[in-house]
Design a protein around this motif. Sequence first.
Motif, PDB file in Angstrom:
ATOM      1  N   ARG A  98       1.118  15.928   0.743  1.00  0.00           N
ATOM      2  CA  ARG A  98       2.417  15.331   1.057  1.00  0.00           C
ATOM      3  C   ARG A  98       2.182  14.106   1.927  1.00  0.00           C
ATOM      4  NH1 ARG A  98       3.364  20.810   0.805  1.00  0.00           N
ATOM      5  NH2 ARG A  98       5.207  21.431  -0.421  1.00  0.00           N
ATOM      6  N   GLN A  99       2.863  13.028   1.589  1.00  0.00           N
ATOM      7  CA  GLN A  99       2.657  11.781   2.316  1.00  0.00           C
ATOM      8  C   GLN A  99       3.978  11.036   2.428  1.00  0.00           C
ATOM      9  OE1 GLN A  99      -0.642   9.462   0.895  1.00  0.00           O
ATOM     10  NE2 GLN A  99       0.044   7.578   1.845  1.00  0.00           N
ATOM     11  N   TRP A 100       4.188  10.395   3.580  1.00  0.00           N
ATOM     12  CA  TRP A 100       5.361   9.542   3.707  1.00  0.00           C
ATOM     13  C   TRP A 100       4.954   8.223   4.337  1.00  0.00           C
ATOM     14  CZ3 TRP A 100       7.522   7.992   8.428  1.00  0.00           C
ATOM     15  CH2 TRP A 100       7.085   8.675   9.561  1.00  0.00           C
ATOM     16  N   SER A 129       0.803  -1.209   0.000  1.00  0.00           N
ATOM     17  CA  SER A 129       0.000   0.000   0.000  1.00  0.00           C
ATOM     18  C   SER A 129       0.839   1.264   0.000  1.00  0.00           C
ATOM     19  CB  SER A 129      -0.907   0.008   1.232  1.00  0.00           C
ATOM     20  OG  SER A 129      -0.138  -0.009   2.411  1.00  0.00           O
ATOM     21  N   ASP A 130       2.157   1.163   0.159  1.00  0.00           N
ATOM     22  CA  ASP A 130       2.962   2.370   0.166  1.00  0.00           C
ATOM     23  C   ASP A 130       3.292   2.854  -1.237  1.00  0.00           C
ATOM     24  OD1 ASP A 130       4.824   0.585  -0.725  1.00  0.00           O
ATOM     25  OD2 ASP A 130       6.196   0.808   0.938  1.00  0.00           O
ATOM     26  N   GLY A 131       2.750   2.201  -2.260  1.00  0.00           N
ATOM     27  CA  GLY A 131       2.924   2.674  -3.619  1.00  0.00           C
ATOM     28  C   GLY A 131       4.297   2.443  -4.197  1.00  0.00           C
ATOM     29  N   THR A 153       9.236   5.847   1.804  1.00  0.00           N
ATOM     30  CA  THR A 153       8.678   6.405   0.578  1.00  0.00           C
ATOM     31  C   THR A 153       8.106   7.789   0.861  1.00  0.00           C
ATOM     32  OG1 THR A 153       8.035   4.167  -0.111  1.00  0.00           O
ATOM     33  CG2 THR A 153       7.120   5.996  -1.348  1.00  0.00           C
ATOM     34  N   LEU A 154       8.501   8.758   0.065  1.00  0.00           N
ATOM     35  CA  LEU A 154       8.008  10.129   0.185  1.00  0.00           C
ATOM     36  C   LEU A 154       7.208  10.455  -1.069  1.00  0.00           C
ATOM     37  CD1 LEU A 154      11.329  11.782   1.433  1.00  0.00           C
ATOM     38  CD2 LEU A 154       9.470  10.863   2.829  1.00  0.00           C
ATOM     39  N   GLY A 155       6.007  10.995  -0.880  1.00  0.00           N
ATOM     40  CA  GLY A 155       5.155  11.305  -2.017  1.00  0.00           C
ATOM     41  C   GLY A 155       4.642  12.727  -1.972  1.00  0.00           C
TER      42      GLY A 155
END
Length: 462
Positions: free
Chosen positions: A316-318, A24-26, A283-285
Amino acid sequence: MASVEVGVAATDRPRSIAASAECSDGSRSVQIASAARTASGGAQGVNKTISALTSAALALPGLASSVQAAGPMERQWDVGYFHYEEGGERMRVESLKQSLVLPLGDALDLTLNAVRDTISGASPIYNVPEIRCQDGRVFTAPVISVSGASGNAEPRGTRPERPPLNTGDCRLGSARQVMLEDTFQDVRTAGDFKLNYYRGDTSLGLGAGVSSEQDYDSRFLALDLRREINDRLTTLTFGYSLASDTFSPLNKPDFSGDKDAHQILLGLTQVLGRNDLLQINLTLGYDQGYLTDPYKNVYLLSTNEAIDESRPDSRRQWNLLARYNHYFTAFKAALHLDYRYSRSDWGIEAHTLEAAWIQPLGQGWHLVPRLRYYTQSEADFYRSYFETLPASGDYSSDYRLAGFGALGGGLKLTRQVTSQARLDLGVEFYDRQSAYGLQEHTDSAFADYGFTIYSLNLHLEF
């Protein structure tokens, strides 16, 4: 199905059922890419056990495509069928996925993927409260019908009078979901490629792909770099991807919205001993552009009407993934334990715990049971319905942005028919319940649902 459960997508229609069991973290394009490669090098005593660990990883749903070899992979072809169905006669998806791997000399291999999804059914548009008065009157909001064929929105019936809530004679009851008509149908076609280059202890991957639906087009570019150090017992991974999407909603024929999504992955895979493997990924998005779902509304209690939702134009998502694999020599089996933590500036904080057991049964058979627990908090701008619009200008009643918990699991049976052919059968289930959530959140039990995925996959090496 990470894509299904975390409420940050542009739309709730499943983009790829084949990918639903992936992480799920892409970061599925680059994560654990080095695990199998580690098995080919390093200390003599570690080789056989780690090879068993990573071979067992291939039996896990969603991992086969991300495990790489020390050099170009052998020629292979996969074809899979997936059936996704939500309870309550909601969304249904029939999916066919194919993957072809071609070695190109001693230093290159090419992977080609193609997916076709047929999507139909109904999905929630917004929520309305039921208002009951002491004199027996019951007030409900006007129901808007959105046709999947035309995308036109129109009210059903006459809008009822706004009830006098301030008198104490009328009280709010439980909410209910208003559904998109089940006449909705769409077809998604997608294709992508990945080219891997191997040189010594380093490998470089370049990928790109496209996806097209009636109202949604997406293009992406991805790059990953892997470097083995410490006698090939440690692998460092870097990945970057850029996706550019365009939404042309059927219910807004003169409108289109664009979105760009950037993602960076940093990974470490470490062989801990003969039987143990540890992996950590960060993971940084960053998403920017049109992030609102044009098919979602919010209900305003003050005016007794439904209006379009509005989300922030950036996010922003990590995500942090920690994975531990242990091989049990006595059982010739492997245990995979995963923990994922996710946080975004929309206020959603999520935790995922997952466990899988890969058990050989003899004569080419393997059994893979999986269990999963997920919990998330609600977005800052989520409410099941609104009295008045918030001053921030951001508001949504999308059930994916609510706080909730979910239990999932599955069972996969694989049969190595010949040395070059393997058959996989699988079933997965998912049960979303507001009561399962650990974080503080508004009750959203009216949005609880579940789904089941059935899969059949044939793997050939030639």
